[in-house]
Design a protein around this motif. Structure first.
Motif, PDB file in Angstrom:
ATOM      1  N   LEU A  18      22.805 -41.325   7.064  1.00  0.00           N
ATOM      2  CA  LEU A  18      22.350 -41.963   8.289  1.00  0.00           C
ATOM      3  C   LEU A  18      22.090 -40.883   9.335  1.00  0.00           C
ATOM      4  N   PRO A  19      20.831 -40.655   9.697  1.00  0.00           N
ATOM      5  CA  PRO A  19      20.545 -39.640  10.715  1.00  0.00           C
ATOM      6  C   PRO A  19      20.955 -40.142  12.102  1.00  0.00           C
ATOM      7  N   VAL A  20      21.736 -39.333  12.806  1.00  0.00           N
ATOM      8  CA  VAL A  20      22.242 -39.677  14.138  1.00  0.00           C
ATOM      9  C   VAL A  20      21.991 -38.503  15.068  1.00  0.00           C
ATOM     10  N   TYR A  21      21.497 -38.788  16.263  1.00  0.00           N
ATOM     11  CA  TYR A  21      21.304 -37.750  17.275  1.00  0.00           C
ATOM     12  C   TYR A  21      22.041 -38.173  18.541  1.00  0.00           C
ATOM     13  N   ASP A  51      20.251 -26.223  -5.743  1.00  0.00           N
ATOM     14  CA  ASP A  51      19.909 -25.843  -4.375  1.00  0.00           C
ATOM     15  C   ASP A  51      18.582 -26.469  -3.962  1.00  0.00           C
ATOM     16  N   GLU A  52      17.651 -26.560  -4.897  1.00  0.00           N
ATOM     17  CA  GLU A  52      16.343 -27.147  -4.593  1.00  0.00           C
ATOM     18  C   GLU A  52      16.481 -28.634  -4.257  1.00  0.00           C
ATOM     19  N   GLN A  53      17.331 -29.361  -4.975  1.00  0.00           N
ATOM     20  CA  GLN A  53      17.540 -30.782  -4.701  1.00  0.00           C
ATOM     21  C   GLN A  53      18.198 -30.986  -3.331  1.00  0.00           C
ATOM     22  N   VAL A  54      19.159 -30.136  -3.004  1.00  0.00           N
ATOM     23  CA  VAL A  54      19.815 -30.221  -1.703  1.00  0.00           C
ATOM     24  C   VAL A  54      18.819 -29.908  -0.592  1.00  0.00           C
ATOM     25  N   GLU A  55      18.001 -28.891  -0.781  1.00  0.00           N
ATOM     26  CA  GLU A  55      17.001 -28.516   0.215  1.00  0.00           C
ATOM     27  C   GLU A  55      15.983 -29.632   0.419  1.00  0.00           C
ATOM     28  N   GLU A  56      15.559 -30.266  -0.657  1.00  0.00           N
ATOM     29  CA  GLU A  56      14.602 -31.376  -0.553  1.00  0.00           C
ATOM     30  C   GLU A  56      15.190 -32.512   0.291  1.00  0.00           C
ATOM     31  N   LEU A  57      16.458 -32.822   0.085  1.00  0.00           N
ATOM     32  CA  LEU A  57      17.114 -33.862   0.867  1.00  0.00           C
ATOM     33  C   LEU A  57      17.271 -33.428   2.322  1.00  0.00           C
ATOM     34  N   PHE A  58      17.587 -32.144   2.544  1.00  0.00           N
ATOM     35  CA  PHE A  58      17.700 -31.624   3.902  1.00  0.00           C
ATOM     36  C   PHE A  58      16.382 -31.784   4.655  1.00  0.00           C
ATOM     37  N   VAL A  59      15.276 -31.517   3.999  1.00  0.00           N
ATOM     38  CA  VAL A  59      13.960 -31.645   4.632  1.00  0.00           C
ATOM     39  C   VAL A  59      13.717 -33.096   5.050  1.00  0.00           C
ATOM     40  N   LYS A  60      14.081 -34.047   4.194  1.00  0.00           N
ATOM     41  CA  LYS A  60      13.923 -35.465   4.540  1.00  0.00           C
ATOM     42  C   LYS A  60      14.811 -35.849   5.724  1.00  0.00           C
ATOM     43  N   TYR A  61      16.062 -35.372   5.700  1.00  0.00           N
ATOM     44  CA  TYR A  61      16.986 -35.675   6.792  1.00  0.00           C
ATOM     45  C   TYR A  61      16.483 -35.085   8.102  1.00  0.00           C
ATOM     46  N   LEU A  62      16.003 -33.855   8.052  1.00  0.00           N
ATOM     47  CA  LEU A  62      15.488 -33.197   9.250  1.00  0.00           C
ATOM     48  C   LEU A  62      14.276 -33.947   9.808  1.00  0.00           C
ATOM     49  N   GLY A  69      18.605 -43.487  13.103  1.00  0.00           N
ATOM     50  CA  GLY A  69      17.396 -43.914  12.421  1.00  0.00           C
ATOM     51  C   GLY A  69      17.725 -44.658  11.141  1.00  0.00           C
ATOM     52  N   ALA A  70      16.688 -44.908  10.375  1.00  0.00           N
ATOM     53  CA  ALA A  70      16.855 -45.582   9.084  1.00  0.00           C
ATOM     54  C   ALA A  70      17.580 -44.641   8.118  1.00  0.00           C
ATOM     55  N   PRO A  71      18.388 -45.182   7.225  1.00  0.00           N
ATOM     56  CA  PRO A  71      19.073 -44.327   6.248  1.00  0.00           C
ATOM     57  C   PRO A  71      18.074 -43.533   5.407  1.00  0.00           C
ATOM     58  N   VAL A  72      18.449 -42.295   5.101  1.00  0.00           N
ATOM     59  CA  VAL A  72      17.653 -41.441   4.226  1.00  0.00           C
ATOM     60  C   VAL A  72      18.168 -41.659   2.811  1.00  0.00           C
ATOM     61  N   GLU A  73      17.288 -42.139   1.957  1.00  0.00           N
ATOM     62  CA  GLU A  73      17.696 -42.429   0.583  1.00  0.00           C
ATOM     63  C   GLU A  73      17.985 -41.142  -0.176  1.00  0.00           C
ATOM     64  N   VAL A  74      19.131 -41.121  -0.826  1.00  0.00           N
ATOM     65  CA  VAL A  74      19.575 -39.950  -1.568  1.00  0.00           C
ATOM     66  C   VAL A  74      19.230 -40.079  -3.045  1.00  0.00           C
ATOM     67  N   GLY A  75      19.274 -41.289  -3.552  1.00  0.00           N
ATOM     68  CA  GLY A  75      19.024 -41.499  -4.977  1.00  0.00           C
ATOM     69  C   GLY A  75      20.332 -41.544  -5.748  1.00  0.00           C
ATOM     70  N   ILE A 135      13.801 -39.303  15.425  1.00  0.00           N
ATOM     71  CA  ILE A 135      14.690 -39.898  16.424  1.00  0.00           C
ATOM     72  C   ILE A 135      14.530 -39.176  17.756  1.00  0.00           C
ATOM     73  N   PHE A 136      14.532 -37.842  17.710  1.00  0.00           N
ATOM     74  CA  PHE A 136      14.396 -37.065  18.940  1.00  0.00           C
ATOM     75  C   PHE A 136      13.077 -37.384  19.634  1.00  0.00           C
ATOM     76  N   THR A 137      11.994 -37.372  18.894  1.00  0.00           N
ATOM     77  CA  THR A 137      10.672 -37.624  19.473  1.00  0.00           C
ATOM     78  C   THR A 137      10.589 -39.017  20.097  1.00  0.00           C
ATOM     79  N   GLN A 138      11.160 -40.007  19.419  1.00  0.00           N
ATOM     80  CA  GLN A 138      11.089 -41.388  19.913  1.00  0.00           C
ATOM     81  C   GLN A 138      11.933 -41.630  21.160  1.00  0.00           C
ATOM     82  N   HIS A 139      13.033 -40.908  21.329  1.00  0.00           N
ATOM     83  CA  HIS A 139      13.980 -41.260  22.381  1.00  0.00           C
ATOM     84  C   HIS A 139      14.227 -40.187  23.436  1.00  0.00           C
ATOM     85  N   ALA A 140      13.699 -38.984  23.255  1.00  0.00           N
ATOM     86  CA  ALA A 140      13.992 -37.896  24.193  1.00  0.00           C
ATOM     87  C   ALA A 140      13.585 -38.243  25.623  1.00  0.00           C
TER      88      ALA A 140
END
Length: 140
Positions: A7-10, A79-90, A65-71, A96-101
């Motif tokens: 769950l992405p939270v800012y 490391d590549e799988q973790v990085e791919e998920l990090f990119v989605k989370y980011l 925001g909406a939950p980021v699906e992990v699978g 979230i930042f753009t919508q609410h800043a």
């Protein structure tokens, strides 16, 4: 590893609760590399150093925001799988930042945008790569 969605939270205005003291960057970086813990030198109410219990008065706003699906769970993700998920989370975090800043930050702070600093030393993925990952595509 566990297959649980993220769950992405800012938290807006968290950085406005304290004033950072410049000049201690090498010390805090060294502390982080030796211990895995970082405590940046700050002042708060009445100019007291490291006064974590006396933050400056500011409104704090929490947005998610909406939950980021992990699978499915993967016992030892690469490391590549973790990085791919990090990119989605980011990508979700930046959305979230753009919508609410504009509604949650002082105008001068919102205008500076969101800066992401990775403590692992790897480069921050560009926003266009985040878009590709968020829609499930491939960057290659």
């Amino acid at each position: 590893k566990y297959g649980m969605d993220l769950l992405p939270v800012y938290i807006f205005n968290e950085n406005q609760m304290f004033h950072r003291v410049d000049g201690f960057e090498q010390l805090t970086e060294s502390l982080y590399h030796k211990t895995g813990f970082c405590m940046p030198p700050v002042t708060a109410k009445f100019g007291l150093p490291l006064a974590a219990l006396l933050p400056l008065r500011t409104e704090v706003h929490v947005r998610w925001g909406a939950p980021v699906e992990v699978g499915a769970a993967i016992e030892e993700p690469t490391d590549e799988q973790v990085e791919e998920l990090f990119v989605k989370y980011l990508a979700a975090l930046r959305k979230i930042f753009t919508q609410h800043a504009h509604e949650c930050l002082p105008p001068s702070v919102a205008a500076r945008g969101l800066t992401v600093i990775r403590l692992d030393g790897r480069p921050v993925p560009p926003e266009d790569l985040e878009f590709v990952a968020a829609v499930g595509g491939s960057a290659s």
